[in-house]
Design a protein around this motif. Sequence first.
Motif, short mmCIF file in Angstrom:
data_model
loop_
_atom_site.label_atom_id
_atom_site.label_comp_id
_atom_site.label_asym_id
_atom_site.label_seq_id
_atom_site.Cartn_x
_atom_site.Cartn_y
_atom_site.Cartn_z
N ASN A 133 0.88 -1.28 -0.10
CA ASN A 133 -0.22 -0.12 -0.08
C ASN A 133 0.66 1.30 0.25
O ASN A 133 1.57 1.30 1.06
CB ASN A 133 -0.58 -0.48 1.12
CG ASN A 133 -1.53 -0.75 1.86
OD1 ASN A 133 -2.08 -1.55 0.05
ND2 ASN A 133 -2.06 -1.62 2.09
N GLU A 167 3.49 2.61 3.34
CA GLU A 167 2.19 2.84 4.14
C GLU A 167 3.91 2.74 5.44
O GLU A 167 3.02 3.16 6.60
CB GLU A 167 1.58 1.49 3.71
CG GLU A 167 0.55 1.87 4.93
CD GLU A 167 -0.70 -0.07 5.03
OE1 GLU A 167 -1.56 0.85 5.09
OE2 GLU A 167 -0.29 -0.74 4.37
N ALA A 192 -4.40 6.82 -3.60
CA ALA A 192 -3.82 6.12 -2.85
C ALA A 192 -3.14 4.54 -4.37
O ALA A 192 -4.18 5.02 -4.84
CB ALA A 192 -4.62 5.64 -2.08
N LYS A 231 -1.85 1.08 -5.56
CA LYS A 231 -1.27 -0.33 -4.66
C LYS A 231 -0.26 -1.51 -5.75
O LYS A 231 0.85 -1.46 -6.93
CB LYS A 231 -1.70 -1.47 -5.10
CG LYS A 231 -2.40 -2.80 -4.38
CD LYS A 231 -1.72 -2.65 -2.69
CE LYS A 231 -2.03 -4.26 -2.64
NZ LYS A 231 -1.95 -4.32 -0.95
N ALA A 264 -5.05 2.00 -6.38
CA ALA A 264 -5.43 1.34 -5.21
C ALA A 264 -7.09 1.04 -5.28
O ALA A 264 -7.72 1.77 -5.73
CB ALA A 264 -5.30 1.69 -4.06
#
Lengths: 386, 130
Positions: free
Chosen positions: B62, B89, B111, B113, B130
Motif C-alpha cells: 500500500n 505505508e 492511493a 498498490k 488502489a
Amino acid sequence: MTHPLRGSSAVVGIGLTEFGDLPGKTAIEVLAEASHNALADAGLTLRDVDGLFTSSMERVFHPLQVCEYLGVQPKVIDGTNIGGSAFVNCVHTAAMAIATGECEVALICYGSISRSNRKNKVRGANPNAGALHMSEYQSRQPIVSYAMAAARHMYQYGTTREQLSHVAVSARQWAMKNPRAEMRDPLTVEEVSNARLICDPFTLFDCCLVSDAGAAIVMTSAERAKDFPHKPVYLLGIGTAITHDQIGQMPDLTVTAAAQSGPRAFAMAEMKPSDIDVAEFYDAFTINTLLFLEDLGFVPKGEAGPFVADGNIAPGGSLPVNTNGGGLSCVHPGMYGMFVTIEAVEQLRGGCGERQIDGAQVALANGNGGVLSSQVTAIYGTDETL
Amino acid sequence: MADSASSPFAGDGPELTFRKGLDSGEFKIQKCNDCGSTIYYPRAVCNHCGSANYSWHTASGNGTVYSTSVERTPPEKGGNQNLAIIDLEEGGRLMSRVVDIDPTEVKIGMAVKAFIGEIGGTKLILFRPA
C-alpha cells in the motif's frame, strides 16, 4: 570568533570561452582556453599553478588528464564530482588548501562540448548508471526529477504555472542585458506557460540550455591578492551540504540542502540574506530559483512564487538574481557551477555594463548538483566587506 | 570479534535477498530492529541510525503518491509515461511508475498498490491505482 576561512582567500582571475556552439573543439581544449584566460586575467601562467581543482561528467580520471594536458604537477588536487555544484565545492576545498598553506595559486577549471556532443550523437557517461533502485526505471533524467519537485511545491504551497514562468522571463530579461548570453530575444509568461510540455509541469522554457562552454577562476591568499591586476573578490563564507543522490530518496522535495549550506555560509560570512546585493543561483530548471530563494532565507518557505511574480528578481527588482541570464538564458554546459561564481565576481568587480548592480559589495553564488542533491553556497565581498 | 556466521553481514547481501524476493513474487522490505524505521531501498546498514540489526518483512504494497510527473513522448516513440515517487505505508519512499491509468490522471495523494513488474527485462516494483 571569526571563522579562519572568512576573507582568507580571494578570486584574482576569471576566464571564459565563447558560449554556445564550439564546433571543431574538444572539451579539454575548451577547458584549456578558459584556464589560459583566467590566468592571463590574473597576470599569471600555468607555471604558477600549484593547486588544481576540476570536475567532469566525461571521464573518471578527469583530474589526471587535466594536469597532464596543461602540464602542471600541483601539490593539491581535487576532482570530486557532486554534480554541477562541484565547482563551488572546489572553491571550498581550494580556500581550505590556501588557508593552510598547502597551495598558493589554485586553478579551478571546466570545459564542455555538451551541445556539440548532442548534435553529433556522442553519448557521455550516464550519471544515473548504478543509481540504486532507480536506473532500472529508465526515466528521463534529470528533467523528471526536478519536475516532480516542482509538482510537489505546487501541491504543497499553491505555486502556479505562471509563477514558474516568471522565473524564466526574469532570467531572459537579464540575459537581454548580457552580450555574452545565448538567448536574448524577448520572452513572455504566456510563451513559457504554453510551450511544449516536456515533463509535467515543465515546458521547454523551464529547462536550461545545453551549451558548449568553458570557464575557470584563479584563487590565492588574501595577502597575495592585493598585488594582482584586478581588485580582489574575497570569499567571505561558504557551506556545503548534501541530502541524497536520486530524487526518490530526497527527504522533502520542497526543501533542498541549501537550507543547510546557506546558514553555514552566512554564519562564516557573519552576514544575513538582507546583506546580499546580488544572487547567482544554479537554475538548471525554473523550480531551482524558487527553492533557493526560500532555502537561503530570502523569503519564507512557500512564498517564492508570488515574490518572483511581483518582479522582485528581474531587472529593477528588490533582489537581482541570475544577472547573467542564468542557465535558462545565458549558458549551461552540463555543469553550470563555475558560471554562478564568475558572474558573482564580475558583479563585485563592477564591470558588468548594462546589467551591473550599482554599488554591489556582497554577492551570493549557490551551486546545485545532481537532482537537487548537493548544494554549495558561497558568499563573496569586496575589500570594504572584510 | 564475533564469528562470521553470527555477523549481521554473513550470507547473501540485502540486495540479493530483495531480488530473490522479487523472483519468488514477494516484495520484501527491511525494518531496523534498533530504531524501528523502515529501510528502503535495501541496505547493509540502517540509513536512519547506522545499525546492522534488521529483519525482513513482506511489504503491504500500500502506498501514496508523494509526487508525480508525465514524461511527454510522442505516440510513435512509446507515448506518455508516468513517473512518480511513492510513500510506502510502512515508511520508506521509492521512485516508480504508476501504470494501468492515463499518466496525466495520477495525482499527488492518490492511493496506489504495488505489484512486481518488469522494465527492460529487470523485475521491479510498479504501482497501479488502489
